[in-house]
Write a protein that holds these residues in place. Structure first.
Motif, PDB file in Angstrom:
ATOM      1  N   SER A  98     -27.356 -32.932 -93.465  1.00 56.24           N
ATOM      2  CA  SER A  98     -28.727 -32.542 -93.782  1.00 56.24           C
ATOM      3  C   SER A  98     -28.790 -31.831 -95.136  1.00 56.24           C
ATOM      4  CB  SER A  98     -29.274 -31.642 -92.681  1.00 56.24           C
ATOM      5  OG  SER A  98     -30.588 -31.240 -92.987  1.00 56.24           O
TER       6      SER A  98
ATOM      7  N   GLU B 108     -28.426 -35.783 -88.115  1.00 58.95           N
ATOM      8  CA  GLU B 108     -28.746 -34.447 -88.612  1.00 58.95           C
ATOM      9  C   GLU B 108     -28.963 -33.441 -87.483  1.00 58.95           C
ATOM     10  OE1 GLU B 108     -31.826 -34.427 -91.565  1.00 58.95           O
ATOM     11  OE2 GLU B 108     -30.643 -35.620 -92.961  1.00 58.95           O
TER      12      GLU B 108
ATOM     13  N   ALA C  31     -23.328 -32.199 -88.863  1.00 60.31           N
ATOM     14  CA  ALA C  31     -24.773 -32.423 -88.878  1.00 60.31           C
ATOM     15  C   ALA C  31     -25.447 -31.568 -89.955  1.00 60.31           C
ATOM     16  CB  ALA C  31     -25.371 -32.122 -87.505  1.00 60.31           C
TER      17      ALA C  31
ATOM     18  N   ARG D 231     -28.243 -34.289 -98.018  1.00 61.94           N
ATOM     19  CA  ARG D 231     -29.433 -35.124 -98.235  1.00 61.94           C
ATOM     20  C   ARG D 231     -30.495 -34.346 -99.006  1.00 61.94           C
ATOM     21  NH1 ARG D 231     -34.197 -35.110 -95.994  1.00 61.94           N
ATOM     22  NH2 ARG D 231     -33.567 -33.890 -94.182  1.00 61.94           N
TER      23      ARG D 231
ATOM     24  N   GLN E 288     -35.451 -38.491 -95.320  1.00 57.71           N
ATOM     25  CA  GLN E 288     -34.688 -39.171 -94.269  1.00 57.71           C
ATOM     26  C   GLN E 288     -34.910 -40.675 -94.351  1.00 57.71           C
ATOM     27  OE1 GLN E 288     -36.002 -37.109 -90.714  1.00 57.71           O
ATOM     28  NE2 GLN E 288     -34.185 -35.808 -90.730  1.00 57.71           N
TER      29      GLN E 288
END
Length: 70
Positions: A22, A50, A18, A25, A32
């Motif tokens: 995140s 995430e 997770a 990204r 998101q």
């Protein structure tokens, strides 16, 4: 059949996954919403990933997100 608890090493691995999703990204400066659109999944699914709440997230969706993140 009773629900079995997740073994601690598995829970840690999911938490690390997770955090990695995140971080990847954010490094790519995707929101998101942008990641969800590029991956073909919902924003709620990206948020759950995430957070480490992968129960109910399809492996196909996880694979799509990982592919988009490179």
């Amino acid at each position: 059949m009773p629900k079995l608890p997740i073994p601690l090493p598995v829970a840690r691995a999911l938490s690390n996954l997770a955090e990695d999703l995140s971080r990847a990204r954010r490094r790519r400066r995707f929101s998101q919403a942008s990641l969800a659109e590029r991956s073909g999944v919902s924003i709620a699914t990206v948020r759950r990933m995430e957070r480490g709440d992968l129960a109910g997230v399809r492996v196909e969706h996880l694979a799509r997100v990982i592919y988009v993140l490179g």
